[in-house]
Write a protein that holds these residues in place. Structure first.
Motif, PDB file in Angstrom:
ATOM      1  N   LYS A  72       4.834  13.871  27.522  1.00  9.58           N
ATOM      2  CA  LYS A  72       4.055  14.016  26.295  1.00  9.58           C
ATOM      3  C   LYS A  72       4.664  13.307  25.077  1.00  9.58           C
ATOM      4  N   PRO A  73       5.969  13.416  24.795  1.00  9.29           N
ATOM      5  CA  PRO A  73       6.505  12.721  23.606  1.00  9.29           C
ATOM      6  C   PRO A  73       6.334  11.211  23.661  1.00  9.29           C
ATOM      7  N   TYR A  74       6.453  10.645  24.850  1.00  7.91           N
ATOM      8  CA  TYR A  74       6.287   9.195  25.003  1.00  7.91           C
ATOM      9  C   TYR A  74       4.821   8.799  24.815  1.00  7.91           C
ATOM     10  N   GLU A  75       3.928   9.599  25.375  1.00 15.23           N
ATOM     11  CA  GLU A  75       2.502   9.320  25.226  1.00 15.23           C
ATOM     12  C   GLU A  75       2.056   9.535  23.787  1.00 15.23           C
ATOM     13  N   ASP A  76       2.598  10.556  23.132  1.00 16.10           N
ATOM     14  CA  ASP A  76       2.257  10.789  21.727  1.00 16.10           C
ATOM     15  C   ASP A  76       2.710   9.622  20.857  1.00 16.10           C
ATOM     16  N   PHE A  77       3.845   9.030  21.196  1.00 15.99           N
ATOM     17  CA  PHE A  77       4.326   7.884  20.424  1.00 15.99           C
ATOM     18  C   PHE A  77       3.366   6.711  20.568  1.00 15.99           C
ATOM     19  N   ILE A  78       2.938   6.421  21.799  1.00 20.25           N
ATOM     20  CA  ILE A  78       2.071   5.266  22.050  1.00 20.25           C
ATOM     21  C   ILE A  78       0.648   5.496  21.562  1.00 20.25           C
ATOM     22  N   TYR A  79       0.090   6.656  21.860  1.00 20.35           N
ATOM     23  CA  TYR A  79      -1.331   6.875  21.592  1.00 20.35           C
ATOM     24  C   TYR A  79      -1.618   7.508  20.232  1.00 20.35           C
ATOM     25  N   LYS A  80      -0.630   8.214  19.681  1.00 21.20           N
ATOM     26  CA  LYS A  80      -0.855   8.887  18.394  1.00 21.20           C
ATOM     27  C   LYS A  80       0.118   8.432  17.313  1.00 21.20           C
ATOM     28  N   LYS A  81       1.043   7.550  17.671  1.00 16.55           N
ATOM     29  CA  LYS A  81       2.077   7.071  16.748  1.00 16.55           C
ATOM     30  C   LYS A  81       2.881   8.232  16.160  1.00 16.55           C
ATOM     31  N   GLN A  82       3.171   9.213  17.002  1.00 16.48           N
ATOM     32  CA  GLN A  82       3.972  10.361  16.591  1.00 16.48           C
ATOM     33  C   GLN A  82       5.377  10.243  17.186  1.00 16.48           C
ATOM     34  N   GLY A  83       6.387  10.537  16.380  1.00 16.59           N
ATOM     35  CA  GLY A  83       7.763  10.489  16.851  1.00 16.59           C
ATOM     36  C   GLY A  83       8.411   9.154  16.543  1.00 16.59           C
ATOM     37  N   ASP A  84       9.696   9.072  16.880  1.00 10.02           N
ATOM     38  CA  ASP A  84      10.455   7.856  16.649  1.00 10.02           C
ATOM     39  C   ASP A  84      11.620   7.805  17.636  1.00 10.02           C
ATOM     40  N   LEU A  85      12.487   6.822  17.458  1.00 10.13           N
ATOM     41  CA  LEU A  85      13.615   6.659  18.369  1.00 10.13           C
ATOM     42  C   LEU A  85      14.475   7.916  18.412  1.00 10.13           C
ATOM     43  N   ALA A  86      14.738   8.508  17.245  1.00 10.87           N
ATOM     44  CA  ALA A  86      15.592   9.694  17.184  1.00 10.87           C
ATOM     45  C   ALA A  86      14.968  10.875  17.922  1.00 10.87           C
ATOM     46  N   SER A  87      13.680  11.116  17.706  1.00 13.25           N
ATOM     47  CA  SER A  87      13.032  12.261  18.350  1.00 13.25           C
ATOM     48  C   SER A  87      12.919  12.062  19.858  1.00 13.25           C
ATOM     49  N   LEU A  88      12.664  10.837  20.292  1.00  9.05           N
ATOM     50  CA  LEU A  88      12.609  10.585  21.731  1.00  9.05           C
ATOM     51  C   LEU A  88      13.981  10.742  22.375  1.00  9.05           C
ATOM     52  N   GLY A  89      15.020  10.473  21.599  1.00 10.35           N
ATOM     53  CA  GLY A  89      16.366  10.656  22.109  1.00 10.35           C
ATOM     54  C   GLY A  89      16.711  12.109  22.358  1.00 10.35           C
ATOM     55  N   GLN A  90      15.939  13.021  21.747  1.00 12.16           N
ATOM     56  CA  GLN A  90      16.165  14.456  21.930  1.00 12.16           C
ATOM     57  C   GLN A  90      15.229  15.073  22.967  1.00 12.16           C
ATOM     58  N   THR A  91      14.449  14.233  23.644  1.00  7.30           N
ATOM     59  CA  THR A  91      13.494  14.736  24.629  1.00  7.30           C
ATOM     60  C   THR A  91      14.221  15.449  25.769  1.00  7.30           C
ATOM     61  N   PRO A  92      13.806  16.681  26.100  1.00  2.22           N
ATOM     62  CA  PRO A  92      14.463  17.412  27.199  1.00  2.22           C
ATOM     63  C   PRO A  92      14.350  16.666  28.517  1.00  2.22           C
ATOM     64  N   LYS A  93      15.382  16.746  29.318  1.00  2.77           N
ATOM     65  CA  LYS A  93      15.373  16.095  30.620  1.00  2.77           C
ATOM     66  C   LYS A  93      14.631  16.949  31.637  1.00  2.77           C
ATOM     67  N   LEU A  94      14.155  16.302  32.680  1.00  4.37           N
ATOM     68  CA  LEU A  94      13.441  17.004  33.737  1.00  4.37           C
ATOM     69  C   LEU A  94      14.413  17.832  34.555  1.00  4.37           C
ATOM     70  N   SER A  95      14.003  19.048  34.889  1.00  7.43           N
ATOM     71  CA  SER A  95      14.854  19.875  35.744  1.00  7.43           C
ATOM     72  C   SER A  95      14.843  19.311  37.160  1.00  7.43           C
ATOM     73  N   LYS A  96      15.824  19.677  37.949  1.00  8.61           N
ATOM     74  CA  LYS A  96      15.930  19.139  39.305  1.00  8.61           C
ATOM     75  C   LYS A  96      14.949  19.792  40.270  1.00  8.61           C
ATOM     76  N   ALA A  97      14.395  20.926  39.898  1.00  7.52           N
ATOM     77  CA  ALA A  97      13.521  21.660  40.821  1.00  7.52           C
ATOM     78  C   ALA A  97      12.091  21.157  40.699  1.00  7.52           C
ATOM     79  N   VAL A  98      11.672  20.299  41.613  1.00 13.40           N
ATOM     80  CA  VAL A  98      10.288  19.837  41.671  1.00 13.40           C
ATOM     81  C   VAL A  98       9.741  20.270  43.024  1.00 13.40           C
ATOM     82  N   VAL A  99       8.792  21.205  42.998  1.00 15.00           N
ATOM     83  CA  VAL A  99       8.349  21.884  44.212  1.00 15.00           C
ATOM     84  C   VAL A  99       7.118  21.209  44.797  1.00 15.00           C
ATOM     85  N   LEU A 100       7.145  21.011  46.120  1.00 16.85           N
ATOM     86  CA  LEU A 100       6.004  20.420  46.795  1.00 16.85           C
ATOM     87  C   LEU A 100       4.886  21.436  46.974  1.00 16.85           C
TER      88      LEU A 100
END
Length: 261
Positions: A72-100
């Motif tokens: 969402k933060p990356y898409e908001d930057f491209i499609y809504k021009k929301q956020g910047d380099l600093a805010s994207l740098g604080q984006t939470p990382k994906l957890s390792k648990a991805v369930v099938l």
């Protein structure tokens, strides 16, 4: 392994090299802003394509929601021009648990974990590349502007079959061509850029080369052992080569031969 060694199979896989006319246009100083913006958008779209595949074919709802939130933060930057380099740098990382998905009847159950593993790694790398391009733009004072999409990916997707598993096989083959072409263009363009951009584009070659191989491996897994997918690969190779070599009035990172004005 040297750049030449892992580029060799890519050049063999693609039916044509990037026309000199595109390189001549791409290396013009006045086109740098557009090129970087489109490159950044391409990184997001590559991640979105991988996201679509694993959400459709392999993940449960909870994991799908986690991935959507990650984007969402990356898409908001491209499609809504929301956020910047600093805010994207604080984006939470994906957890390792991805369930099938718990769907034993699913046609794709046998390889779905491999699909998830390869696509999650690809997504992480594409979003990191997105951030790196934005970092370069920010340091150079290049402001993000909305631009129209080129014809390349859309034209390839028009040829996807409408029934499974052939539809998935086609999407994976297309993914391989997009990654292979990106790698070929990075390598071709890098020598014509300043030292910083040259080093950046060269640094991307290895991951792009691996992405193309991962897509082909998955396409073969879906088709099944002993099933020859080379005919379908060759069909897409012809379509892709035509898009790269035919006249194109819209200059983009994956556009065709520029039309002289």
């Amino acid at each position: 392994m040297s750049s030449e060694q892992f580029l060799a199979p890519i050049l063999s896989f693609l039916q044509c090299e990037t026309p000199d006319a595109w390189i001549n246009e791409a290396k013009k100083a006045e086109n740098l802003n557009l090129l970087l913006i489109d490159h950044m958008i391409c990184e997001l779209k590559a991640g979105q394509s991988a996201l679509f595949l694993i959400r459709k074919y392999a993940l449960d709802k909870s994991s799908s929601a986690e991935l959507l939130a990650w984007f969402k933060p990356y898409e908001d930057f491209i499609y809504k021009k929301q956020g910047d380099l600093a805010s994207l740098g604080q984006t939470p990382k994906l957890s390792k648990a991805v369930v099938l998905k718990a769907t034993p009847s699913d046609t794709f159950t046998l390889f779905s974990q491999d699909l998830v593993d390869k696509m999650i790694l690809l997504i992480k790398e594409e979003l990191h590349h997105f951030y790196q391009v934005l970092e370069i733009m920010t340091h150079r004072g290049i402001e993000y502007q909305n631009i129209t999409a080129g014809r390349y990916a859309k034209s390839l997707l028009k040829h996807v079959r409408t029934y499974e598993p052939q539809a998935l096989i086609d999407k994976l083959i297309i993914g391989a061509f997009i990654e292979a072409r990106s790698c070929e263009r990075f390598a071709k363009l890098a020598p014509h850029l300043d030292d910083d951009l040259n080093q950046f584009y060269v640094s991307l070659l290895r991951s792009e080369a691996r992405h193309y191989q991962d897509y082909l491996t998955l396409a073969q897994q879906v088709a099944g052992e002993g099933v020859d997918i080379n005919e379908r690969i060759n069909e897409f190779a012809q379509v892709e080569a035509d898009l790269i070599t035919s006249p194109d009035q819209d200059f983009k990172f994956h556009s065709g031969a520029p039309i002289s004005v």
